[in-house]
Design a protein around this motif. Sequence first.
Motif, PDB file in Angstrom:
ATOM      1  N   ARG A 148       0.833  -1.202   0.000  1.00  0.00           N
ATOM      2  CA  ARG A 148       0.000   0.000   0.000  1.00  0.00           C
ATOM      3  C   ARG A 148       0.873   1.260   0.000  1.00  0.00           C
ATOM      4  NH1 ARG A 148      -3.962  -3.438   2.178  1.00  0.00           N
ATOM      5  NH2 ARG A 148      -3.153  -3.514   4.300  1.00  0.00           N
ATOM      6  N   GLY A 149       2.039   1.201   0.668  1.00  0.00           N
ATOM      7  CA  GLY A 149       2.982   2.314   0.634  1.00  0.00           C
ATOM      8  C   GLY A 149       3.477   2.583  -0.774  1.00  0.00           C
ATOM      9  N   GLU A 156      -1.705   5.762  -6.250  1.00  0.00           N
ATOM     10  CA  GLU A 156      -2.649   4.762  -6.739  1.00  0.00           C
ATOM     11  C   GLU A 156      -3.293   4.067  -5.548  1.00  0.00           C
ATOM     12  OE1 GLU A 156      -0.849   1.955  -9.471  1.00  0.00           O
ATOM     13  OE2 GLU A 156       0.484   3.508 -10.226  1.00  0.00           O
ATOM     14  N   GLU A 157      -4.572   3.824  -5.651  1.00  0.00           N
ATOM     15  CA  GLU A 157      -5.287   3.101  -4.602  1.00  0.00           C
ATOM     16  C   GLU A 157      -5.234   1.607  -4.942  1.00  0.00           C
ATOM     17  OE1 GLU A 157      -7.071   2.764  -1.048  1.00  0.00           O
ATOM     18  OE2 GLU A 157      -6.562   4.700  -1.935  1.00  0.00           O
ATOM     19  N   LEU A 158      -4.487   0.862  -4.147  1.00  0.00           N
ATOM     20  CA  LEU A 158      -4.362  -0.569  -4.364  1.00  0.00           C
ATOM     21  C   LEU A 158      -5.226  -1.307  -3.344  1.00  0.00           C
ATOM     22  CD1 LEU A 158      -0.481  -0.910  -4.771  1.00  0.00           C
ATOM     23  CD2 LEU A 158      -2.203  -0.475  -6.543  1.00  0.00           C
ATOM     24  N   THR A 166       1.879 -17.176   2.574  1.00  0.00           N
ATOM     25  CA  THR A 166       2.871 -16.945   1.521  1.00  0.00           C
ATOM     26  C   THR A 166       2.351 -16.093   0.367  1.00  0.00           C
ATOM     27  OG1 THR A 166       2.285 -18.989   0.350  1.00  0.00           O
ATOM     28  CG2 THR A 166       4.078 -19.134   1.975  1.00  0.00           C
ATOM     29  N   GLU A 167       1.070 -15.781   0.327  1.00  0.00           N
ATOM     30  CA  GLU A 167       0.523 -15.085  -0.834  1.00  0.00           C
ATOM     31  C   GLU A 167      -0.234 -13.815  -0.457  1.00  0.00           C
ATOM     32  OE1 GLU A 167      -0.344 -18.497  -4.115  1.00  0.00           O
ATOM     33  OE2 GLU A 167      -1.802 -18.346  -2.482  1.00  0.00           O
ATOM     34  N   ILE A 168      -0.005 -12.798  -1.278  1.00  0.00           N
ATOM     35  CA  ILE A 168      -0.688 -11.516  -1.164  1.00  0.00           C
ATOM     36  C   ILE A 168      -1.379 -11.248  -2.493  1.00  0.00           C
ATOM     37  CG2 ILE A 168      -0.392  -9.020  -0.907  1.00  0.00           C
ATOM     38  CD1 ILE A 168       0.267 -10.417   1.670  1.00  0.00           C
ATOM     39  N   GLU A 169      -2.631 -10.832  -2.431  1.00  0.00           N
ATOM     40  CA  GLU A 169      -3.371 -10.435  -3.625  1.00  0.00           C
ATOM     41  C   GLU A 169      -3.333  -8.916  -3.730  1.00  0.00           C
ATOM     42  OE1 GLU A 169      -7.613 -11.739  -5.192  1.00  0.00           O
ATOM     43  OE2 GLU A 169      -7.769 -10.183  -3.645  1.00  0.00           O
ATOM     44  N   VAL A 170      -2.967  -8.430  -4.907  1.00  0.00           N
ATOM     45  CA  VAL A 170      -2.928  -6.991  -5.169  1.00  0.00           C
ATOM     46  C   VAL A 170      -3.836  -6.714  -6.363  1.00  0.00           C
ATOM     47  CG1 VAL A 170      -1.475  -4.992  -5.687  1.00  0.00           C
ATOM     48  CG2 VAL A 170      -0.499  -6.949  -4.445  1.00  0.00           C
ATOM     49  N   ILE A 171      -4.853  -5.872  -6.132  1.00  0.00           N
ATOM     50  CA  ILE A 171      -5.719  -5.469  -7.232  1.00  0.00           C
ATOM     51  C   ILE A 171      -5.380  -4.024  -7.568  1.00  0.00           C
ATOM     52  CG2 ILE A 171      -8.089  -5.158  -8.046  1.00  0.00           C
ATOM     53  CD1 ILE A 171      -8.914  -7.323  -5.998  1.00  0.00           C
ATOM     54  N   PHE A 172      -4.921  -3.838  -8.790  1.00  0.00           N
ATOM     55  CA  PHE A 172      -4.517  -2.522  -9.278  1.00  0.00           C
ATOM     56  C   PHE A 172      -5.716  -1.816  -9.898  1.00  0.00           C
ATOM     57  CE2 PHE A 172      -0.779  -5.235  -9.538  1.00  0.00           C
ATOM     58  CZ  PHE A 172       0.199  -4.440  -8.982  1.00  0.00           C
TER      59      PHE A 172
END
Length: 179
Positions: A148-149, A156-158, A166-172
């Motif tokens: 988020r930083g 940008e708002e992520l 072990t997993e991170i979801e990032v929606i751009f």
Amino acid sequence: MKGIIVMALKGTVVDNFGYEAWQKSLKRAGLPPHSNFRSTVDVPDETVVRVLEAVCAELNITLDQAGEAFGHYWMHKIVPRVYPVFTYNIKSARQLLLKMDKIHDMVTRTIANARPPRFEYSWTDDNTLIMTYNSPRGLIFLLPGLIRGVGKYFEEELNVRKLNNTEIEVIFPPEKETT
């Protein structure tokens, strides 16, 4: 873990809560309140985690809140001062996050005993990235705040969420079309 992480944690605490809060956190962690850390010196992982937990207890914040503050500080204070070359010609959070594994490799190539996290990437659709975190340290709880930083750095708002250990979801946000 390299001392730059603790130095960034210190900066986060001092900037947001004052130097006294940092000293109290160190004391709570069982360290001298005037402890100094150098950027490339190894700090035992257990010490870093103990300091982070002490900061959370001292400031009455969660690990997630600490991660948010740390991520903002890292991207807005540490990266521009220490690692500006890695944001040169980078125009979006997407571009920077997709280079994180290579950046970690390049930064630590000449640093003895460096063991940065490594990342693998997969896409579930055009705007949804799954980042797989590979590190025996288990500090994935800091990653959403760091990501988020990165988003805030690029304005940008992520949408970021931890899927598992072990997993991170990032929606751009949808990419802007260029004409």
